[in-house]
Write an enzyme that holds these catalytic residues in place. Structure first.
Site, PDB file in Angstrom:
ATOM      1  CB  SER A 257      -2.752   5.717  -9.848  1.00  0.00           C
ATOM      2  OG  SER A 257      -4.111   6.091  -9.867  1.00  0.00           O
ATOM      3  CB  SER A 295      -5.417   3.853  -5.355  1.00  0.00           C
ATOM      4  OG  SER A 295      -4.110   3.588  -5.793  1.00  0.00           O
ATOM      5  CG  ASP A 297      -3.579   0.415  -6.849  1.00  0.00           C
ATOM      6  OD1 ASP A 297      -2.863   1.407  -6.718  1.00  0.00           O
ATOM      7  OD2 ASP A 297      -4.605   0.198  -6.164  1.00  0.00           O
TER       8      ASP A 297
END
Length: 613
Positions: A257, A295, A297
């Site tokens: 992340s 991830s 983001d």
């Protein structure tokens, strides 16, 4: 010096050189990598936006805990009563951005922003709530929206131990300050990875030209993501053979992340702050991020402008300036897309020095007790005649607003000093090293230059006779008194009687762990330069430059204060006056550690001038 040769197709690009010869923390611009067309702020940090403060708390325990928290405060006032407009953008939503829905609904932030690890989000929220309720003027507050971002640092940290407490995270908020921002493996970036290398905290800023408003935009990131690393368009990941989908295999190495915090003093609405946040994701893409399924983001953007601040009481002033219209924000979009810089981190270099080397046949081992490191800042010009300038550079550090060199005296007590192949023959004696912090021009490595060493043992004659090492005999008297539980010193005193250097040292142990000292941008940089130089150089008895290396574990120090310090050597050489010796740059104390000296020493080069000592 590490050399990276980047190639696109058959056309070679300019080579990137990564020298380890800087007296400050290595940043992308130090390597000649300067993304974008806009000027940076004074610090090239999020704190270039007036009022923004950043605080870190780092937790290192044993071999398994490597984590922390980072707090960003939009301004130094009451954040709940003086809220800032904000917007949020999401690239891939595999994350736990606590408090985000209220920010997206109301378009404002009412608390500090805290970044931490995934399983510490509740503790961070508790810390924010406790801090907010404790602020003067918030006695009637019954609802708080804590804003907490996270990345998962379980690759380097035992995240299931949940070692972070709300009280510990609260320290990051309490300690937040303006000015220089510590980067790298610190705070919420302590245990993070990026593109298969060490990640961490990074920050940068840009200033728009006066004709476009002259405002500032700054960014802070907690990087823990993957993809195919690019630096200002150069395919670094491919050139180094480390990238996502290498050999067409998905190893999950693009998961992770990133939390991006964007601050600006431009008077933007929450709607345009959301638009600004989305452009930060374009900057993320330019680094080669994959924004994969695993991830998270996220971008949080806020404005510190007084004119758009939102007051919750009747004292709200009239806005002096309306918020910017849409047509004015395009230059800001350009600025924020270029803010994503990879930061090189001294922790990586430090970690390379920690594994013990193989034993050599004449290597020496010794326990070092009552170890102290007394550092002095002084003008570089005072040292230049004593250091061979053709092969060594004296780095300078910004201390007290001036560029200063650093040197030190290092007293300790050798216990069980012995050659590895003669373990039955052991000695104990006092020892003090006198040294200058230098850079080896040949390797680019930080090292030390030894004026010499005093020892309270006849061992001095063996080393001096066999290898020409500048060791000098001395008589030591000492008084060390410690608390048996805390090991804090109640008394730290010693005297040296020597023809080469007399000394009197009395220092106070504060018991406070060493933190960042002036002249350094991170604790890791400070440790690498001051406490972990592995190579030492000196003039030997034939007036050639000799070299030997040492190894030791990472040392935990407490902070000391000078009570009475005098070294006749430094006065005799014209380096320090008696008064200057009473005001060292820093004093570090460690009750006990272990060293290994790699012998025999070698020669660096010959035909140097005669030893000026």
């Amino acid at each position: 010096m590490q050399e990276i040769n980047c190639v696109v197709g058959a056309k070679p690009l300019d080579q990137i050189f990564i020298p380890l010869n800087s007296s400050k923390r290595m940043r992308a611009r130090d390597l000649g990598i300067a993304p974008g067309i806009l000027s940076t702020g004074r610090l090239n940090a999020i704190t270039d936006v007036t009022g923004v403060r950043v605080g870190h708390v780092t937790l290192l325990e044993g071999d398994s805990i490597r984590t922390g928290a980072t707090a960003v405060l939009p301004h130094p006032g009451n954040l709940f009563r003086r809220r800032v407009p904000a917007g949020i953008a999401v690239g891939n939503g595999f994350g736990k951005l606590m408090g985000s829905t209220q920010v997206m609904e109301l378009g404002e932030i009412e608390t500090p922003i805290v970044l931490t690890n995934t399983l510490a989000v509740p503790q961070a929220a508790d810390a924010i709530i406790a801090w907010t309720l404790s602020q003067p003027g918030n006695e009637d507050v019954v609802s708080v929206n804590p804003l907490v971002g996270e990345t998962n640092d379980s690759y380097l940290n035992d995240i299931r131990a949940r070692a972070l407490t709300s009280a510990l995270i609260g320290q990051a908020i309490e300690q937040a300050h303006d000015g220089m921002v510590e980067e790298g493996a610190v705070g919420a970036g302590t245990g993070t990875m990026a593109f298969g290398w060490k990640g961490g905290i990074g920050t940068s800023s840009r200033i728009l030209p006066h004709e476009l408003g002259g405002v500032t935009v700054g960014v802070l990131v907690q990087s823990n993501f993957g993809g195919v690393l690019q630096m200002d368009g150069l395919p670094v990941g491919k050139s180094l053979g480390q990238y996502y989908l290498k050999d067409a295999i998905d190893r999950g190495d693009a998961d992770g992340s990133i939390m991006i915090v964007v601050a600006t003093d431009a008077p933007l609405s929450d709607r345009n702050l959301t638009r600004l946040a989305s452009r930060a994701l374009a900057g993320l893409a330019r680094t080669g991020a994959s924004m994969s399924n695993g991830s998270g983001d996220y971008v949080i953007a806020f404005s510190t402008a007084e004119s758009v601040r939102r007051y919750t009481d009747q004292h709200s002033p009239l806005a002096k300036e309306s918020e910017w219209i849409n047509d004015k924000v395009s230059p800001l979009f350009q600025a924020v897309t270029r803010e994503k810089n990879m930061t090189f981190n001294y922790r990586d270099i430090l970690n390379q020095r920690l594994p013990p080397p193989q034993d050599g046949w004449v290597d020496v081992r010794s326990k070092l007790k009552h170890f102290a490191l007394i550092n002095y800042a002084l003008p570089k010009s005072r040292l230049e005649s004593y250091i061979p300038a053709s092969h060594f550079e004296i780095p300078e550090f910004t201390i007290g607003g001036k560029q200063m060199a650093l040197m030190s005296a290092v007293p300790f007590w050798d216990v069980d000093f012995h050659f590895i192949n003669l373990p039955f023959l052991k000695f104990s004696f006092g020892q003090t090293n006198f040294r200058v912090y230098v850079i080896d021009k040949r390797s680019g490595e930080h090292a030390v230059w030894f004026f010499g060493t005093t020892l309270g043992s006849f061992v001095v004659y063996f080393a001096k006779g066999a290898w020409g090492i500048p060791w000098y005999y001395a008589r030591y008297q000492s008084l060390f008194e410690q608390d048996p539980l805390t090991r804090r010193y109640h008394s730290y005193k010693y005297t040296i009687d020597s023809k080469w250097c007399d000394a009197q040292v009395e220092i106070e142990d504060t018991g406070v762990p060493v933190s960042l000292t002036e002249g350094f941008s991170s604790v890791d940089e400070m440790k690498l330069i001051l406490t972990h130089p592995v190579d030492g150089y000196f003039y030997n008895s034939t007036h050639k430059v000799g070299k030997y290396a040492v190894w030791h574990k990472e040392i935990s120090f407490t902070t000391g204060r000078a009570k009475n310090i005098y070294f006749s050597l430094y006065e005799r050489l014209g380096l320090l006056s008696k008064d200057e010796m009473q005001n060292p740059h820093s004093v570090f104390i460690c009750p006990e550690t272990e060293f290994k000296v790699l012998l025999p020493p070698g020669e660096y080069a010959d035909n140097y001038k005669m030893n000026p000592l």
